[in-house]
Write a protein that holds these residues in place. Sequence first.
Motif, PDB file in Angstrom:
ATOM      1  N   MET A 156      39.009  41.596 -77.171  1.00  0.00           N
ATOM      2  CA  MET A 156      37.629  41.587 -76.659  1.00  0.00           C
ATOM      3  C   MET A 156      36.655  42.013 -77.769  1.00  0.00           C
ATOM      4  N   ASN A 157      35.428  42.184 -77.385  1.00  0.00           N
ATOM      5  CA  ASN A 157      34.387  42.582 -78.346  1.00  0.00           C
ATOM      6  C   ASN A 157      33.912  43.995 -78.031  1.00  0.00           C
TER       7      ASN A 157
ATOM      8  N   GLU B  66      38.050  40.836 -85.990  1.00  0.00           N
ATOM      9  CA  GLU B  66      38.053  39.661 -86.871  1.00  0.00           C
ATOM     10  C   GLU B  66      36.686  39.437 -87.510  1.00  0.00           C
ATOM     11  N   ILE B  67      35.637  39.738 -86.762  1.00  0.00           N
ATOM     12  CA  ILE B  67      34.278  39.551 -87.299  1.00  0.00           C
ATOM     13  C   ILE B  67      33.444  40.804 -87.002  1.00  0.00           C
TER      14      ILE B  67
ATOM     15  N   GLU C  30      29.396  41.962 -87.219  1.00  0.00           N
ATOM     16  CA  GLU C  30      28.045  41.428 -87.452  1.00  0.00           C
ATOM     17  C   GLU C  30      26.986  42.433 -87.005  1.00  0.00           C
TER      18      GLU C  30
ATOM     19  N   MET D 146      22.350  38.706 -76.589  1.00  0.00           N
ATOM     20  CA  MET D 146      22.568  39.336 -77.889  1.00  0.00           C
ATOM     21  C   MET D 146      22.548  38.255 -78.955  1.00  0.00           C
TER      22      MET D 146
ATOM     23  N   ILE E 232      33.700  41.611 -83.184  1.00  0.00           N
ATOM     24  CA  ILE E 232      34.126  40.470 -82.381  1.00  0.00           C
ATOM     25  C   ILE E 232      35.630  40.255 -82.495  1.00  0.00           C
ATOM     26  N   ARG E 233      36.265  40.179 -81.350  1.00  0.00           N
ATOM     27  CA  ARG E 233      37.706  39.962 -81.217  1.00  0.00           C
ATOM     28  C   ARG E 233      38.503  41.088 -81.902  1.00  0.00           C
TER      29      ARG E 233
ATOM     30  N   ASN F   4      33.386  39.492 -72.747  1.00  0.00           N
ATOM     31  CA  ASN F   4      33.087  39.439 -74.185  1.00  0.00           C
ATOM     32  C   ASN F   4      31.761  40.094 -74.537  1.00  0.00           C
TER      33      ASN F   4
ATOM     34  N   HIS G  56      36.967  32.092 -69.882  1.00  0.00           N
ATOM     35  CA  HIS G  56      37.593  33.133 -70.703  1.00  0.00           C
ATOM     36  C   HIS G  56      38.172  34.266 -69.853  1.00  0.00           C
TER      37      HIS G  56
ATOM     38  N   SER H 183      30.499  32.069 -81.700  1.00  0.00           N
ATOM     39  CA  SER H 183      31.125  32.356 -82.997  1.00  0.00           C
ATOM     40  C   SER H 183      32.553  31.831 -82.957  1.00  0.00           C
ATOM     41  N   ARG H 184      33.056  31.444 -84.107  1.00  0.00           N
ATOM     42  CA  ARG H 184      34.472  31.088 -84.198  1.00  0.00           C
ATOM     43  C   ARG H 184      35.119  32.080 -85.150  1.00  0.00           C
ATOM     44  N   THR H 185      36.158  32.749 -84.675  1.00  0.00           N
ATOM     45  CA  THR H 185      36.811  33.769 -85.491  1.00  0.00           C
ATOM     46  C   THR H 185      37.685  33.093 -86.551  1.00  0.00           C
ATOM     47  N   PRO H 186      38.109  33.846 -87.588  1.00  0.00           N
ATOM     48  CA  PRO H 186      38.993  33.261 -88.599  1.00  0.00           C
ATOM     49  C   PRO H 186      40.269  32.680 -87.983  1.00  0.00           C
ATOM     50  N   SER H 187      40.683  33.252 -86.852  1.00  0.00           N
ATOM     51  CA  SER H 187      41.903  32.740 -86.218  1.00  0.00           C
ATOM     52  C   SER H 187      41.610  31.511 -85.345  1.00  0.00           C
TER      53      SER H 187
ATOM     54  N   LYS I  95      39.502  31.272 -82.733  1.00  0.00           N
ATOM     55  CA  LYS I  95      39.109  31.557 -81.353  1.00  0.00           C
ATOM     56  C   LYS I  95      37.587  31.432 -81.211  1.00  0.00           C
TER      57      LYS I  95
ATOM     58  N   ILE J 129      34.196  32.387 -79.488  1.00  0.00           N
ATOM     59  CA  ILE J 129      33.614  33.488 -78.713  1.00  0.00           C
ATOM     60  C   ILE J 129      32.217  33.053 -78.275  1.00  0.00           C
TER      61      ILE J 129
ATOM     62  N   LEU K  97      28.773  33.899 -76.372  1.00  0.00           N
ATOM     63  CA  LEU K  97      27.929  34.970 -75.839  1.00  0.00           C
ATOM     64  C   LEU K  97      26.921  34.347 -74.871  1.00  0.00           C
TER      65      LEU K  97
END
Lengths: 161, 201
Positions: free
Chosen positions: A54-55, A81-82, A84, A98, A124-125, B63, B101, B148-152, B154, B156, B158
């Motif tokens: 989750m975030n 993972e991110i 910001e 947001m 994030i994640r 999320n 999700h 957003s797209r994570t490096p893996s 996924k 996300i 919002l």
Amino acid sequence: MKKSLIVLMLALLFYSCSKEKTDTKENEIKNNLNYGISELTITEPWVRVAAEGMNTAFFFKVTNPLEQNDTLISAESDIAEIIEIHETFVDENGLMGMRKIPFAVIPSNSTVEFKPRDLHVMAIRLKQDVKTGDTTLLKLTFNNAGEKKIFSAARDFVRPK
Amino acid sequence: MKFKNLAFLILVIVLNPACKSELPVIDDLSNQNFQMINQDSMSVSFPSSLRGKLSVIGYIFTNCPDICPLTTNNMYLIEKSLDEDELKNVKFVSISFDPDHDKPPVLKKYSEIRNLNPESWIFLTGEKKVVDSLMKTVGVLAMPADTSRTPSGKEIVLYVHTDRISLMDENGRIRKNYKGSEINIEEINSDLKALLNNLER
């Protein structure tokens, strides 16, 4: 004559009250900014409890006691993972959202609070659970002050101010 | 004499506790049926499964890092503001408007990491069209915004969304809406107590 005297006394009373208020406020700012602080500092860091995948968000106060503005330009942490810089906003229809922002300015001689419903550093994640009491390292990079490392304790369930 | 009688009558009406201003009905869901799924993947009819109890309802997506956790936080504070007897008649319901999700295991995890009481608290999700229909009925807007797209890899999403906690009575009628992330705990506590009094009559 009597009337004029009363008006004058009231004016003096009002002036002294407002002066006292202004002085107190000024002293408060001076205490916050200058009492032993000669560089940009970060205080009261915390991160919100959240589960893996989750975030979450980091919150803290940045005090800039210097005569020059500074800018938070990036944030890093291994927990997600991110990472910001974000702000919470209300749109024209009253909806909450947001969004990512490229930087956050910390004006000279001021304290900027990264707080719920406002500026925050978003993770994030999450790669792992962030449970109450866990401590997480967050690296913040400022334009002038450079890198600042802070440890944020995880918590939840606070009564909003 | 006539004036005195009239004045007395007005006084009686004003002081009569039954004439206290009551919370109006904002949305009547009593004849609606939304087939939802709870955090344990059990099918739940909303709002009929909550009939007989008051419900404090929050609308969230897991999320969300800021507003929705505050809404959940505030629902927790509302729960803590009630005594044991009052809690027997109140349910806390978090409904996700992001069913793509927020599958049951995600909701369960969201609840468990916050140590929410599973006896008094349920999380609901469901088929997207059912969830969308419920949100439309109660007037909660939720629109995907930043993605957003994570490096893996996924994705996300919002949402931009209505910030809301609702108070629903024992008959499935929404009686009051509040700002979820900055609700006045004392206000909803007082509203809950007023509805609980009606429940006991």
